[in-house]
Design a protein around this motif. Structure first.
Motif, short mmCIF file in Angstrom:
data_model
loop_
_atom_site.label_atom_id
_atom_site.label_comp_id
_atom_site.label_asym_id
_atom_site.label_seq_id
_atom_site.Cartn_x
_atom_site.Cartn_y
_atom_site.Cartn_z
N ALA A 237 0.83 -1.20 0.00
CA ALA A 237 0.00 0.00 0.00
C ALA A 237 0.86 1.26 0.00
O ALA A 237 0.53 2.25 -0.66
N LYS A 238 1.97 1.23 0.73
CA LYS A 238 2.87 2.38 0.74
C LYS A 238 3.44 2.65 -0.65
O LYS A 238 3.56 3.79 -1.08
N LYS A 239 3.80 1.57 -1.35
CA LYS A 239 4.31 1.73 -2.72
C LYS A 239 3.22 2.26 -3.64
O LYS A 239 3.48 3.09 -4.52
N GLN A 240 2.00 1.78 -3.44
CA GLN A 240 0.90 2.26 -4.27
C GLN A 240 0.62 3.74 -4.03
O GLN A 240 0.37 4.50 -4.97
N VAL A 241 0.66 4.15 -2.77
CA VAL A 241 0.43 5.55 -2.44
C VAL A 241 1.53 6.42 -3.04
O VAL A 241 1.27 7.53 -3.54
N LYS A 242 2.77 5.93 -3.03
CA LYS A 242 3.87 6.68 -3.63
C LYS A 242 3.64 6.88 -5.13
O LYS A 242 3.85 7.97 -5.67
N ALA A 243 3.18 5.80 -5.80
CA ALA A 243 2.88 5.91 -7.23
C ALA A 243 1.72 6.87 -7.47
O ALA A 243 1.74 7.68 -8.40
N LEU A 244 0.69 6.79 -6.62
CA LEU A 244 -0.45 7.69 -6.75
C LEU A 244 0.00 9.15 -6.59
O LEU A 244 -0.40 10.02 -7.36
N GLY A 245 0.85 9.41 -5.58
CA GLY A 245 1.33 10.77 -5.35
C GLY A 245 2.16 11.30 -6.50
O GLY A 245 2.05 12.48 -6.86
N LYS A 246 2.97 10.44 -7.09
CA LYS A 246 3.81 10.86 -8.21
C LYS A 246 2.96 11.31 -9.40
O LYS A 246 3.19 12.37 -9.98
N PHE A 247 1.97 10.51 -9.75
CA PHE A 247 1.14 10.85 -10.91
C PHE A 247 0.10 11.91 -10.57
O PHE A 247 -0.37 12.62 -11.46
N PHE A 248 -0.25 12.03 -9.30
CA PHE A 248 -1.08 13.16 -8.86
C PHE A 248 -0.34 14.47 -9.14
O PHE A 248 -0.91 15.42 -9.68
N SER A 249 0.93 14.52 -8.76
CA SER A 249 1.73 15.74 -8.96
C SER A 249 1.88 16.04 -10.45
O SER A 249 1.74 17.20 -10.88
N PHE A 250 2.16 14.99 -11.23
CA PHE A 250 2.31 15.19 -12.67
C PHE A 250 1.02 15.74 -13.29
O PHE A 250 1.04 16.69 -14.07
N PHE A 252 -1.49 17.33 -11.83
CA PHE A 252 -1.78 18.69 -11.34
C PHE A 252 -0.92 19.72 -12.08
O PHE A 252 -1.41 20.75 -12.54
N LEU A 253 0.37 19.44 -12.20
CA LEU A 253 1.28 20.37 -12.87
C LEU A 253 0.97 20.46 -14.37
O LEU A 253 1.12 21.53 -14.97
N TRP A 254 0.53 19.35 -14.96
CA TRP A 254 0.16 19.38 -16.38
C TRP A 254 -1.07 20.26 -16.59
O TRP A 254 -1.14 21.03 -17.55
N GLY A 255 -2.04 20.18 -15.68
CA GLY A 255 -3.20 21.06 -15.75
C GLY A 255 -2.80 22.52 -15.60
O GLY A 255 -3.33 23.40 -16.30
N SER A 289 -6.16 15.12 -21.92
CA SER A 289 -6.79 15.15 -20.61
C SER A 289 -6.28 14.00 -19.75
O SER A 289 -6.52 12.82 -20.07
N ALA A 290 -5.57 14.33 -18.68
CA ALA A 290 -5.09 13.29 -17.76
C ALA A 290 -6.25 12.57 -17.10
O ALA A 290 -6.17 11.38 -16.79
N VAL A 678 -1.99 4.50 -10.26
CA VAL A 678 -1.57 5.46 -11.28
C VAL A 678 -2.79 6.17 -11.87
O VAL A 678 -2.80 7.40 -12.02
N ALA A 679 -3.82 5.39 -12.20
CA ALA A 679 -5.04 5.98 -12.76
C ALA A 679 -5.69 6.95 -11.78
O ALA A 679 -6.12 8.05 -12.16
N SER A 680 -5.75 6.56 -10.50
CA SER A 680 -6.34 7.43 -9.49
C SER A 680 -5.54 8.72 -9.35
O SER A 680 -6.11 9.80 -9.16
N GLY A 681 -4.22 8.62 -9.43
CA GLY A 681 -3.39 9.81 -9.36
C GLY A 681 -3.65 10.78 -10.50
O GLY A 681 -3.73 11.99 -10.30
N LEU A 682 -3.78 10.24 -11.72
CA LEU A 682 -4.07 11.08 -12.88
C LEU A 682 -5.42 11.79 -12.72
O LEU A 682 -5.55 12.97 -13.02
N ILE A 683 -6.42 11.04 -12.26
CA ILE A 683 -7.76 11.60 -12.10
C ILE A 683 -7.77 12.65 -10.98
O ILE A 683 -8.32 13.75 -11.14
N CYS A 684 -7.16 12.31 -9.85
CA CYS A 684 -7.19 13.21 -8.69
C CYS A 684 -6.43 14.50 -8.95
O CYS A 684 -6.89 15.59 -8.59
N GLY A 685 -5.26 14.41 -9.57
CA GLY A 685 -4.45 15.61 -9.81
C GLY A 685 -5.14 16.58 -10.74
O GLY A 685 -5.21 17.79 -10.47
N ASP A 686 -5.66 16.07 -11.86
CA ASP A 686 -6.35 16.93 -12.81
C ASP A 686 -7.65 17.46 -12.21
O ASP A 686 -8.05 18.60 -12.47
#
Length: 724
Positions: A237-250, A252-255, A289-290, A678-686
């Motif tokens: 779960a920690k690894k998954q959260v790290k991946a989510l955070g990475k793509f969340f940041s990407f 958000f910054l892309w938006g 669209s992320a 990863v998918a959740s990170g893309l959706i959440c960040g955008d």
């Protein structure tokens, strides 16, 4: 429209290790889950050595009041705000909302685990973080998000507005509207959103224990939460959260980066003619669209492909062919936005035109009615046989082996059933609550909508518990909620009852909201009861957290919608960033219910009949060929969406599917474990970027650059004009 993936694959993938030695270490737990699944289907038979509950046997199950901690409710509030922006953005763009259960469970685990870790190091930790508390967070967040979805902000509620009514060609309909405002929206949601909870509470034992309904999403979420709280699951779960955070940041910054290039109409990457200008004219393009790339990674392949096929059929074939019939099927001098012209068949090529597509309505109704009767038949038959044959047993004893009275019941089922029945919610409490809320609602709603008479509401509340049970039962069998179909039924019945001259349009739309909220919350709570049953969370804590989450949603969701409404002045207009397509569809259905079909252009009604029948035939064929081949047959509901929005979002979703497909081919274990994160990170960040972008819009801060694309000929004319 809510499209959710069968999350059992996600849950199993979340429990799978990326390395072979970790797989071997976790093999007993994995086998336990497989055995638990087979045991739930066969009624038991799992060995005690493979029991999931044996893993947690040393952990005390806290009383239901201790499962409702302040930290859980605090985290739930933060996540509810986050997901409200995500769901609202999706509702106001295309209406495709994926299941966010995985993201809610994962982020809930992460925030509380981080919180407790800090307290533990400081010596202030009093209560450990349990899977029951994790379930409370997930339940509360999903309940709040449910209001953002079923609250009608992208459907019936906004369909009442003057902005949508003004797009009607009927003068009488255009004069019938009720504009959004925070007080009445919050009040409306509070008086209609809680009845479904009380309606389904008396049936919880029948649904979960006697009928043993699977509730696939609730079951998968429970497995996910159970896995988080094992030592190996926590590491993953920690690894998954790290991946989510990475793509969340990407994301958000892309938006944020894209925002700089949107200083004008049709500017920016969202209007990039990636497939050429002619294709762009028919809405075939990738809009970077992320959010929809992430949705494509969550939704099953067949959903994404179906949406793309619908776009090709409508914008690639039908609309160009219908254009050639100008002067024959519709007047040659018809306005681009007139319902007597091409607009009666589709969304005009003028991207500012009104998006009212009766062909897509026919497909949606055909698909919805087919599924309604497909679920209703087994529901009635199954309820009759199970009530006739079931053996009433209120308490199942826990033993080291099989119980003499229940030789086929596993240890897990005995343990879960005993705790599920321990904290009973009295039936009198549920009935009294439903009657009291129904009385308050019946007295209050006519003051909000004078077109909605008290006896209309009373009839709805008499039938609503039965329909809520049908929806909850069908959801337990198929994971499919038909709340929008029940709402559509209310639109036509109440609208026709009231009549066009007595405000039937607003009465039908308001009745739709009452019905949708009741049946939607009934199925949501049943899913949560299943999750709580499998994680040993008390039914009382599930009910209370659902009530708290619903109350949060009744305040958060209108506030978030109000922010969008004030920040984007063109919200709800065709061709805008937020066209709110389903609001126009619901408004059109309400008009049909009270005015008939006489205003449609030539052959439009014939095409509607054909597509209505085609939707039913395709669904019937899917059921006839069985699951093996049905996965290759498109879904009519998914095909209907691009008819009025265009295929651009389907292209984004197919890109997400392609990314996941390649990932699975190269490293399936890693894709299964990290794909949802990863998918959740893309959706959440955008999605969360919409908050600062809305604030900038309200503050009058405009982007500095307009990036727009022109043809060679248009560019020469512009150069010549500027040169002169």
């Amino acid at each position: 429209m809510c499209i959710g993936k069968d999350e059992s694959g996600m849950a199993e993938g979340s429990d799978r290790s990326l390395e072979e030695d970790e797989v071997n270490r976790r093999n007993p737990d994995s086998k336990a889950k497989e055995e638990e699944e087979s045991g739930s289907r066969s009624g038991g038979g799992e060995g005690d050595g493979l029991s999931v509950e044996r893993i947690f046997e040393s952990q005390e199950v806290p009383p239901w009041k201790r499962q409702l901690t302040f930290r859980a409710l605090g985290v739930s509030f933060v996540l509810s705000v986050l997901f409200a922006f995500i769901v609202m953005k999706l509702n106001l763009t295309t209406g495709v909302v994926p299941s966010l259960n995985v993201a809610a469970g994962l982020l809930g685990f992460f925030f509380v685990k981080m919180w407790t870790k800090v307290l533990d190091k400081s010596g202030l930790l009093q209560v450990p973080f349990t899977r029951q508390e994790n379930t409370v967070i997930q339940t509360c967040v999903v309940a709040s998000c449910g209001i953002a979805s079923s609250g009608g902000f992208g459907q019936y509620l906004f369909a009442m507005s003057e902005r949508v009514a003004g797009q009607s060609t009927n003068p009488q309909s255009a004069q019938e509207y009720k504009n959004p405002s925070l007080p009445w929206m919050i009040g409306f949601l509070f008086v209609v959103s809680f009845l479904g909870l009380f309606a389904v509470v008396p049936l919880r034992k029948i649904m979960i224990i006697d009928f043993k309904l699977t509730y696939p999403s609730g079951t998968a979420t429970a497995y996910l939460i159970n896995s988080f709280h094992t030592p190996e699951g926590a590491k993953l779960a920690k690894k998954q959260v790290k991946a989510l955070g990475k793509f969340f940041s990407f994301s958000f910054l892309w938006g944020f980066f894209q925002w700089f290039y949107t200083a004008g109409d049709n500017c920016g990457f969202t209007n990039f003619p990636t497939l050429g200008l002619k294709a762009f004219q028919y809405r075939f393009y990738f809009d970077f669209s992320a959010t929809y790339v992430g949705i494509g990674m969550i939704c099953p392949y067949i959903v994404n492909i179906s949406a793309l096929l619908g776009g090709i059929l409508s914008w690639g074939l039908m609309w160009p062919l219908i254009e050639t019939r100008k002067g024959h099927w519709y007047p040659a001098d018809a306005s681009p936005t007139s319902m007597n012209g091409l607009q009666g068949y589709q969304a005009s090529q003028d991207i500012h035109a009104n998006v009212q597509i009766f062909i897509s309505i026919a497909v949606i109704l055909g698909d919805g009615l087919y599924n309604f009767f497909r679920v209703l038949g087994p529901t009635v038959s199954g309820v009759y046989h199970r009530l006739r044959d079931r053996k009433m047993s209120h308490v199942l004893p826990i033993a080291n082996g099989s119980s003499p009275e229940n030789p086929q019941v596993s240890y897990d089922d005995q343990r879960r059933t005993q705790l599920f029945l321990k904290d009973r919610i009295p039936t009198w409490f549920a009935v009294a609550g439903y009657v009291a809320l129904a009385a308050i609602s019946t007295a209050t709603l006519p003051h909000m909508f004078h077109q909605l008479k008290w006896y209309y509401i009373l009839v709805i509340y008499l039938f609503a518990p039965v329909l809520g049970f049908c929806n909850a039962y069908g959801c337990g069998l198929t994971d499919l909620t038909l709340a929008s179909i029940y709402g559509t039924l209310a639109v036509f019945v109440i609208g026709a009852w009231a009549g066009a001259s007595n405000g039937g349009i607003l009465a039908g739309l308001a009745a739709c909201g009452v019905m949708m909220n009741i049946v939607s919350t009934a199925s949501d709570l049943s899913q949560d009861f299943k999750t709580g049953y499998l994680t040993l969370a008390s039914p009382r804590s599930m009910f209370v957290s659902q009530v708290i989450g619903t109350a949060m949603g009744c305040i958060i969701s209108p506030c978030v919608f109000w922010l969008f409404y004030k920040a984007f002045k063109d919200l709800g207009l065709p061709g805008s960033e937020y066209p709110v397509p389903y609001a126009i569809v619901f408004r059109s259905m309400a008009e049909l219910g009270v005015q008939g079909l006489s205003s449609l252009p030539k052959h439009c009604l014939t095409l509607c009949y054909c597509f209505f029948a085609a939707a039913m035939i395709i669904n019937g064929f899917r059921d006839l060929v069985g699951k093996k081949w049905a996965r290759f047959i498109p879904l009519p509901m998914a095909m209907a969406i691009p008819f009025y929005v265009g295929p651009f979002f389907a292209i984004d979703m197919c890109v997400g599917s392609l990314i996941l497909f390649i990932w699975e081919k190269t490293n399936k274990a890693k894709a299964d474990a990290f794909g949802p994160a990863v998918a959740s990170g893309l959706i959440c960040g955008d999605g969360i970027w919409t908050l600062p972008s809305s604030m900038l819009q309200l503050a009058g801060v405009n982007p500095p650059i307009c990036m727009k694309f022109l043809s060679r000929a248009a560019n020469k004319r512009v150069d010549a004009f500027l040169g002169s």
